[in-house]
Scaffold this motif. Structure first.
Motif, PDB file in Angstrom:
ATOM      1  N   ARG A   8       0.849  -1.194   0.000  1.00 22.03           N
ATOM      2  CA  ARG A   8       0.000   0.000   0.000  1.00 22.03           C
ATOM      3  C   ARG A   8       0.878   1.235   0.000  1.00 22.03           C
ATOM      4  NH1 ARG A   8      -4.807  -0.729  -1.493  1.00 22.03           N
ATOM      5  NH2 ARG A   8      -5.521   1.068  -0.308  1.00 22.03           N
ATOM      6  N   GLY A   9       0.329   2.345  -0.502  1.00 25.58           N
ATOM      7  CA  GLY A   9       1.017   3.620  -0.401  1.00 25.58           C
ATOM      8  C   GLY A   9       0.813   4.216   0.982  1.00 25.58           C
ATOM      9  N   PHE A  10       1.775   5.019   1.436  1.00 22.04           N
ATOM     10  CA  PHE A  10       1.616   5.730   2.708  1.00 22.04           C
ATOM     11  C   PHE A  10       1.997   7.188   2.517  1.00 22.04           C
ATOM     12  CE2 PHE A  10       6.065   4.321   3.025  1.00 22.04           C
ATOM     13  CZ  PHE A  10       6.700   5.481   3.444  1.00 22.04           C
ATOM     14  N   GLY A  11       1.488   8.035   3.392  1.00 22.23           N
ATOM     15  CA  GLY A  11       1.776   9.453   3.338  1.00 22.23           C
ATOM     16  C   GLY A  11       1.750  10.065   4.715  1.00 22.23           C
ATOM     17  N   GLU A  49     -12.022   3.410  14.877  1.00 22.63           N
ATOM     18  CA  GLU A  49     -12.621   4.544  14.177  1.00 22.63           C
ATOM     19  C   GLU A  49     -12.163   4.701  12.732  1.00 22.63           C
ATOM     20  OE1 GLU A  49     -11.630   7.871  16.619  1.00 22.63           O
ATOM     21  OE2 GLU A  49     -12.866   7.204  18.312  1.00 22.63           O
ATOM     22  N   HIS A  50     -11.119   4.001  12.322  1.00 21.36           N
ATOM     23  CA  HIS A  50     -10.569   4.196  10.987  1.00 21.36           C
ATOM     24  C   HIS A  50     -10.478   2.869  10.224  1.00 21.36           C
ATOM     25  CE1 HIS A  50      -9.137   7.786  13.144  1.00 21.36           C
ATOM     26  NE2 HIS A  50      -9.143   8.374  11.958  1.00 21.36           N
ATOM     27  N   GLU A  51     -10.577   2.983   8.937  1.00 26.55           N
ATOM     28  CA  GLU A  51     -10.429   1.809   8.080  1.00 26.55           C
ATOM     29  C   GLU A  51      -8.971   1.385   8.033  1.00 26.55           C
ATOM     30  OE1 GLU A  51     -11.083   0.513   3.383  1.00 26.55           O
ATOM     31  OE2 GLU A  51     -11.671   2.513   4.074  1.00 26.55           O
ATOM     32  N   ASP A  52      -8.753   0.083   8.108  1.00 22.67           N
ATOM     33  CA  ASP A  52      -7.409  -0.486   8.040  1.00 22.67           C
ATOM     34  C   ASP A  52      -7.132  -0.911   6.600  1.00 22.67           C
ATOM     35  OD1 ASP A  52      -5.062  -1.912   8.250  1.00 22.67           O
ATOM     36  OD2 ASP A  52      -5.927  -3.554   9.413  1.00 22.67           O
ATOM     37  N   SER A  53      -6.169  -0.256   5.947  1.00 23.89           N
ATOM     38  CA  SER A  53      -5.908  -0.561   4.546  1.00 23.89           C
ATOM     39  C   SER A  53      -5.145  -1.864   4.351  1.00 23.89           C
ATOM     40  CB  SER A  53      -5.134   0.590   3.878  1.00 23.89           C
ATOM     41  OG  SER A  53      -3.829   0.685   4.392  1.00 23.89           O
ATOM     42  N   LEU A  54      -4.705  -2.481   5.460  1.00 28.37           N
ATOM     43  CA  LEU A  54      -4.043  -3.785   5.375  1.00 28.37           C
ATOM     44  C   LEU A  54      -4.965  -4.937   5.764  1.00 28.37           C
ATOM     45  CD1 LEU A  54      -0.565  -2.947   6.975  1.00 28.37           C
ATOM     46  CD2 LEU A  54      -1.054  -3.273   4.547  1.00 28.37           C
ATOM     47  N   ALA A  55      -6.198  -4.635   6.084  1.00 26.67           N
ATOM     48  CA  ALA A  55      -7.114  -5.665   6.565  1.00 26.67           C
ATOM     49  C   ALA A  55      -7.282  -6.780   5.533  1.00 26.67           C
ATOM     50  CB  ALA A  55      -8.474  -5.054   6.877  1.00 26.67           C
ATOM     51  N   PRO A  56      -7.289  -8.037   5.977  1.00 31.57           N
ATOM     52  CA  PRO A  56      -7.442  -9.172   5.049  1.00 31.57           C
ATOM     53  C   PRO A  56      -8.898  -9.333   4.621  1.00 31.57           C
ATOM     54  CG  PRO A  56      -7.258  -9.977   7.290  1.00 31.57           C
ATOM     55  CD  PRO A  56      -7.094  -8.475   7.361  1.00 31.57           C
ATOM     56  N   THR A  57      -9.385  -8.393   3.835  1.00 35.04           N
ATOM     57  CA  THR A  57     -10.800  -8.339   3.478  1.00 35.04           C
ATOM     58  C   THR A  57     -11.162  -9.251   2.312  1.00 35.04           C
ATOM     59  OG1 THR A  57     -10.258  -6.401   2.114  1.00 35.04           O
ATOM     60  CG2 THR A  57     -11.128  -5.978   4.332  1.00 35.04           C
ATOM     61  N   THR A  58     -10.179  -9.825   1.651  1.00 31.71           N
ATOM     62  CA  THR A  58     -10.444 -10.714   0.521  1.00 31.71           C
ATOM     63  C   THR A  58      -9.728 -12.041   0.738  1.00 31.71           C
ATOM     64  OG1 THR A  58      -8.515  -9.988  -0.755  1.00 31.71           O
ATOM     65  CG2 THR A  58     -10.563  -8.712  -1.024  1.00 31.71           C
ATOM     66  N   ALA A  59     -10.174 -13.050  -0.013  1.00 34.64           N
ATOM     67  CA  ALA A  59      -9.522 -14.359   0.077  1.00 34.64           C
ATOM     68  C   ALA A  59      -8.066 -14.265  -0.356  1.00 34.64           C
ATOM     69  CB  ALA A  59     -10.277 -15.361  -0.788  1.00 34.64           C
ATOM     70  N   CYS A  95       0.830  -7.717  -3.791  1.00 38.03           N
ATOM     71  CA  CYS A  95       2.060  -6.978  -3.484  1.00 38.03           C
ATOM     72  C   CYS A  95       2.944  -6.704  -4.697  1.00 38.03           C
ATOM     73  CB  CYS A  95       2.869  -7.702  -2.414  1.00 38.03           C
ATOM     74  SG  CYS A  95       3.601  -9.271  -2.921  1.00 38.03           S
ATOM     75  N   GLY A  96       2.492  -7.098  -5.894  1.00 45.27           N
ATOM     76  CA  GLY A  96       3.260  -6.788  -7.096  1.00 45.27           C
ATOM     77  C   GLY A  96       4.458  -7.668  -7.330  1.00 45.27           C
ATOM     78  N   LYS A  97       4.589  -8.733  -6.538  1.00 48.46           N
ATOM     79  CA  LYS A  97       5.683  -9.682  -6.696  1.00 48.46           C
ATOM     80  C   LYS A  97       5.104 -11.078  -6.877  1.00 48.46           C
ATOM     81  CE  LYS A  97       8.636  -7.188  -3.374  1.00 48.46           C
ATOM     82  NZ  LYS A  97       9.740  -6.765  -4.247  1.00 48.46           N
ATOM     83  N   THR A  98       5.821 -11.924  -7.591  1.00 48.32           N
ATOM     84  CA  THR A  98       5.418 -13.314  -7.643  1.00 48.32           C
ATOM     85  C   THR A  98       5.780 -13.979  -6.320  1.00 48.32           C
ATOM     86  OG1 THR A  98       7.531 -14.117  -8.506  1.00 48.32           O
ATOM     87  CG2 THR A  98       5.885 -13.368 -10.117  1.00 48.32           C
ATOM     88  N   ALA A  99       5.238 -15.171  -6.103  1.00 47.73           N
ATOM     89  CA  ALA A  99       5.550 -15.893  -4.863  1.00 47.73           C
ATOM     90  C   ALA A  99       7.041 -16.183  -4.757  1.00 47.73           C
ATOM     91  CB  ALA A  99       4.740 -17.182  -4.797  1.00 47.73           C
ATOM     92  N   SER A 100       7.672 -16.537  -5.870  1.00 52.13           N
ATOM     93  CA  SER A 100       9.108 -16.836  -5.845  1.00 52.13           C
ATOM     94  C   SER A 100       9.925 -15.573  -5.597  1.00 52.13           C
ATOM     95  CB  SER A 100       9.544 -17.514  -7.144  1.00 52.13           C
ATOM     96  OG  SER A 100       9.277 -16.691  -8.258  1.00 52.13           O
ATOM     97  N   GLN A 101       9.495 -14.431  -6.138  1.00 51.30           N
ATOM     98  CA  GLN A 101      10.195 -13.172  -5.878  1.00 51.30           C
ATOM     99  C   GLN A 101      10.087 -12.783  -4.409  1.00 51.30           C
ATOM    100  OE1 GLN A 101       8.113 -10.769  -8.770  1.00 51.30           O
ATOM    101  NE2 GLN A 101       9.831 -10.810 -10.221  1.00 51.30           N
TER     102      GLN A 101
END
Length: 262
Positions: A50-53, A146-156, A200-206
């Protein structure tokens, strides 16, 4: 004494030592809270990128694989929180974007007090730091409500990759392959690679190679262990295979890299 490993470090100090240290896929043996007050970049925690700022809080539990790609000018604080403090901290990572000025100011006050105590030699300094750390845990608990977690495991996909990241962190010293990990997770290597690329933009091997090579770099830079011993300790079949993998990943041989950072 409990809590003697409690530390607070400005991010520019934490990021010193070369770009490879900043972006290394690593983990720590204690919990970590990062508060960004200026700048931006990208982070990968538990297999999710994820991006951070500015005014972002990132909590990373002990033994969680993570890395940062920080642009120039990133500023803030990192707090390392040992388990013996007995704080009520999350067991999973989270990334919160704190928009309310009051919430930002509350955290800044706690961190300023922590840093002041850390840099002092006042009586009861350690006790004061532990109490400020308790306030930090309370702040984090409230913000998570109170805030949304952008790392939450919301998908399979996120849940699968988080589990893969946990297995890699546990076993990256072994010769286990992506196929071995996929088997443990009950999926095919192809599916694991696809969801890793998605999250995460990487393959499992990467992802696996990044973790191994990051540890190899750390050992080469910070210890005098022979290359042969490092290769064996990271599950490579031979020093020659390790050297080829390291050079392919970094552009330098292990010994060449060690000489460059001495």
């Amino acid at each position: 004494m409990p809590g003697t490993d409690l530390r607070i470090i400005p991010l520019p100090t934490l990021f010193k030592g070369g770009k490879w240290r900043v972006e290394a896929m690593r983990s720590y043996s204690v919990d970590q809270l990062i508060w960004v007050t200026r700048g931006q970049g990208r982070l990968t925690v538990g297999g999710v990128t994820r991006g951070f700022g500015a005014h972002n809080a990132v909590f990373i539990p002990a033994h969680t694989t993570h890395s940062f790609e920080a642009a120039a000018g990133v500023f803030g604080m990192a707090v390392f929180l040992p388990a013996d403090l007995g704080l009520n901290l999350p067991s999973t990572p989270c990334h919160l974007r704190i928009r309310e000025a009051q919430d930002q100011n509350e955290l800044s006050i706690v961190l300023d007090n922590l840093l002041r105590e850390a840099e002092s030699d006042r009586p009861a300094r350690q006790t004061a730091m532990q109490n400020h750390a308790g306030l930090l845990a309370v702040w984090l608990e409230r913000q998570r409500m109170e805030h949304e977690d952008s790392l939450a495991p919301t998908t399979a996909a996120r849940r699968l990759v988080r589990r893969y990241a946990e297995l890699v962190e546990r076993d990256f010293h072994s010769p286990a392959s992506v196929s071995d990990y996929a088997g443990q997770l009950g999926v095919t290597s192809t599916h694991l690679t696809r969801v890793c690329k998605q999250t995460c933009g990487k393959t499992a091997s990467q992802f696996l190679a990044d973790r191994k090579i990051a540890e190899a770099r750390r050992l080469l830079a910070d210890t005098g262990l022979p290359v042969k011993q490092i290769a064996k300790g990271l599950g490579f079949n031979s020093p020659a295979y390790f050297t080829r993998a390291f050079q392919g990943h970094t552009g330098a041989t292990p010994l060449g890299f060690r000489k460059s950072v001495v």
